[in-house]
Design a protein around this motif. Structure first.
Motif, mmCIF file in Angstrom:
data_model
loop_
_atom_site.group_PDB
_atom_site.id
_atom_site.type_symbol
_atom_site.label_atom_id
_atom_site.label_comp_id
_atom_site.label_asym_id
_atom_site.label_seq_id
_atom_site.Cartn_x
_atom_site.Cartn_y
_atom_site.Cartn_z
ATOM 1 N N ILE A 64 -40.320 0.091 34.714
ATOM 2 C CA ILE A 64 -40.113 1.226 33.814
ATOM 3 C C ILE A 64 -39.997 2.478 34.675
ATOM 4 C CG2 ILE A 64 -41.039 2.569 31.899
ATOM 5 C CD1 ILE A 64 -42.667 0.026 31.149
ATOM 6 N N SER A 65 -38.939 3.235 34.479
ATOM 7 C CA SER A 65 -38.680 4.464 35.233
ATOM 8 C C SER A 65 -38.519 5.623 34.257
ATOM 9 C CB SER A 65 -37.401 4.295 36.064
ATOM 10 O OG SER A 65 -37.557 3.259 36.994
ATOM 11 N N ILE A 66 -38.224 6.813 34.779
ATOM 12 C CA ILE A 66 -38.019 7.986 33.929
ATOM 13 C C ILE A 66 -36.529 8.309 33.872
ATOM 14 C CG2 ILE A 66 -38.554 10.415 33.546
ATOM 15 C CD1 ILE A 66 -41.138 10.069 34.975
ATOM 16 N N PHE A 67 -36.076 8.611 32.668
ATOM 17 C CA PHE A 67 -34.681 8.954 32.414
ATOM 18 C C PHE A 67 -34.611 10.301 31.709
ATOM 19 C CE2 PHE A 67 -34.822 4.474 33.008
ATOM 20 C CZ PHE A 67 -33.598 4.110 33.535
ATOM 21 N N ILE A 68 -33.435 10.906 31.759
ATOM 22 C CA ILE A 68 -33.204 12.183 31.096
ATOM 23 C C ILE A 68 -31.895 12.120 30.321
ATOM 24 C CG2 ILE A 68 -32.086 13.160 33.143
ATOM 25 C CD1 ILE A 68 -33.236 15.903 32.333
ATOM 26 N N LYS A 69 -31.909 12.738 29.162
ATOM 27 C CA LYS A 69 -30.679 12.967 28.394
ATOM 28 C C LYS A 69 -30.566 14.472 28.208
ATOM 29 C CE LYS A 69 -29.765 8.913 25.585
ATOM 30 N NZ LYS A 69 -29.379 8.492 24.247
ATOM 31 N N LYS A 70 -29.349 15.009 28.385
ATOM 32 C CA LYS A 70 -29.108 16.439 28.196
ATOM 33 C C LYS A 70 -28.297 16.641 26.927
ATOM 34 C CE LYS A 70 -29.089 17.340 33.147
ATOM 35 N NZ LYS A 70 -28.366 17.911 34.283
ATOM 36 N N LYS A 71 -28.631 17.701 26.217
ATOM 37 C CA LYS A 71 -27.904 18.022 24.994
ATOM 38 C C LYS A 71 -26.686 18.864 25.335
ATOM 39 C CE LYS A 71 -28.703 19.192 20.226
ATOM 40 N NZ LYS A 71 -29.683 19.592 19.227
ATOM 41 N N ASN A 72 -25.528 18.434 24.834
ATOM 42 C CA ASN A 72 -24.274 19.165 25.009
ATOM 43 C C ASN A 72 -23.779 19.560 23.620
ATOM 44 O OD1 ASN A 72 -24.241 18.567 27.830
ATOM 45 N ND2 ASN A 72 -23.578 16.506 27.315
ATOM 46 N N SER A 78 -25.503 10.737 27.899
ATOM 47 C CA SER A 78 -26.024 9.423 28.282
ATOM 48 C C SER A 78 -27.307 9.576 29.092
ATOM 49 C CB SER A 78 -25.001 8.667 29.119
ATOM 50 O OG SER A 78 -23.838 8.458 28.384
ATOM 51 N N ALA A 79 -28.121 8.539 29.062
ATOM 52 C CA ALA A 79 -29.353 8.527 29.847
ATOM 53 C C ALA A 79 -29.029 8.400 31.331
ATOM 54 C CB ALA A 79 -30.237 7.373 29.407
ATOM 55 N N VAL A 80 -29.691 9.239 32.159
ATOM 56 C CA VAL A 80 -29.533 9.209 33.609
ATOM 57 C C VAL A 80 -30.928 9.043 34.209
ATOM 58 C CG1 VAL A 80 -28.796 10.508 35.643
ATOM 59 C CG2 VAL A 80 -27.528 10.739 33.495
ATOM 60 N N LYS A 81 -31.048 8.108 35.141
ATOM 61 C CA LYS A 81 -32.336 7.849 35.783
ATOM 62 C C LYS A 81 -32.693 9.001 36.720
ATOM 63 C CE LYS A 81 -34.773 4.398 38.520
ATOM 64 N NZ LYS A 81 -34.645 3.097 39.202
ATOM 65 N N ILE A 82 -33.928 9.497 36.612
ATOM 66 C CA ILE A 82 -34.436 10.522 37.526
ATOM 67 C C ILE A 82 -34.855 9.805 38.811
ATOM 68 C CG2 ILE A 82 -36.248 12.236 37.916
ATOM 69 C CD1 ILE A 82 -36.165 12.794 34.888
ATOM 70 N N PRO A 83 -34.349 10.238 39.969
ATOM 71 C CA PRO A 83 -34.537 9.481 41.214
ATOM 72 C C PRO A 83 -35.927 9.608 41.843
ATOM 73 C CG PRO A 83 -33.285 11.455 41.657
ATOM 74 C CD PRO A 83 -33.507 11.415 40.167
ATOM 75 N N LEU A 84 -36.905 8.975 41.225
ATOM 76 C CA LEU A 84 -38.245 8.906 41.806
ATOM 77 C C LEU A 84 -38.371 7.563 42.515
ATOM 78 C CD1 LEU A 84 -40.377 10.262 38.844
ATOM 79 C CD2 LEU A 84 -40.149 11.304 41.094
ATOM 80 N N GLU A 85 -38.676 7.603 43.803
ATOM 81 C CA GLU A 85 -38.816 6.365 44.576
ATOM 82 C C GLU A 85 -40.195 5.779 44.332
ATOM 83 O OE1 GLU A 85 -36.379 4.916 46.249
ATOM 84 O OE2 GLU A 85 -35.052 6.552 45.641
ATOM 85 N N ILE A 86 -40.224 4.589 43.754
ATOM 86 C CA ILE A 86 -41.491 3.925 43.461
ATOM 87 C C ILE A 86 -41.392 2.476 43.911
ATOM 88 C CG2 ILE A 86 -40.758 3.415 41.100
ATOM 89 C CD1 ILE A 86 -43.731 3.814 40.276
ATOM 90 N N ALA A 87 -42.529 1.915 44.289
ATOM 91 C CA ALA A 87 -42.565 0.527 44.762
ATOM 92 C C ALA A 87 -42.102 -0.425 43.656
ATOM 93 C CB ALA A 87 -43.987 0.181 45.195
ATOM 94 N N PRO A 88 -41.517 -1.546 44.051
ATOM 95 C CA PRO A 88 -41.103 -2.543 43.053
ATOM 96 C C PRO A 88 -42.284 -3.001 42.199
ATOM 97 C CG PRO A 88 -40.267 -3.117 45.237
ATOM 98 C CD PRO A 88 -41.219 -1.964 45.420
ATOM 99 N N ASN A 89 -41.991 -3.329 40.954
ATOM 100 C CA ASN A 89 -42.978 -3.828 39.992
ATOM 101 C C ASN A 89 -44.083 -2.820 39.676
ATOM 102 O OD1 ASN A 89 -41.635 -6.344 39.695
ATOM 103 N ND2 ASN A 89 -42.539 -6.977 41.635
#
Length: 168
Positions: A64-72, A78-89
């Motif tokens: 599970i990661s963090i995503f962002i949607k912007k209002k236009n 569309s949902a875009v993944k926020i690039p946080l580097e986290i260990a697998p699992n």
């Protein structure tokens, strides 16, 4: 990894905290993988807020990661993944973006966790996707038990409302 918090923190109103808006489960944010895993994303909603920041499996069956949607205008992008580097699992849950101070708060069992899920923050600019270094919010907020939703009540983050499942 299957995390089931269905109904947990499904609706929290922030009016009594002086923030306005609230934190809600939003089924419209579910990816196909979220549906398969029966995971329900949550997001902070406030009138005029042009962003929905939420946790999701996205396309990954393992994390599970963090995503962002912007209002236009009147529609959400569309949902875009926020690039946080986290260990697998390892997972990131219950994000809250403090637009006034530019801090993105979240819960995770990765990074430098004290045990279980801890509270973390990172500077984040949703317009440019500039992201700082992840910081454990630390004691007394983070604990060796599971800590989930962190809502700062002042600019320094010294006072907060938060959800936890501490045994003591």
């Amino acid at each position: 990894v299957t995390i089931t918090f269905n109904g947990f923190l499904s609706r929290i109103e922030f009016d009594e905290l002086g923030l306005g808006g609230g934190y809600y489960m939003d089924n419209s944010l579910q990816s196909k993988m979220d549906k398969k895993k029966e995971f329900f994303p949550h997001t902070y909603v406030k009138a005029g807020n042009p962003y929905k920041i939420f946790a999701s499996y996205g396309d990954s069956p393992q994390q599970i990661s963090i995503f962002i949607k912007k209002k236009n205008g009147e529609t959400w992008g569309s949902a875009v993944k926020i690039p946080l580097e986290i260990a697998p699992n390892r997972n990131i849950l219950y994000p809250f973006f403090d637009a006034t101070n530019g801090w993105l708060y979240f819960s995770s069992d990765g990074f430098n966790s004290m045990g279980g899920y801890d509270f973390f923050k990172v500077s984040f600019n949703p317009k440019t996707f500039e992201i700082g270094q992840v910081i454990n919010v630390g004691f007394p907020f983070s604990s060796t038990d599971d800590d989930f939703l962190f809502i700062p009540l002042d600019a320094e983050g010294r006072n907060a409302a938060f959800a936890t499942v501490r045994l003591s």
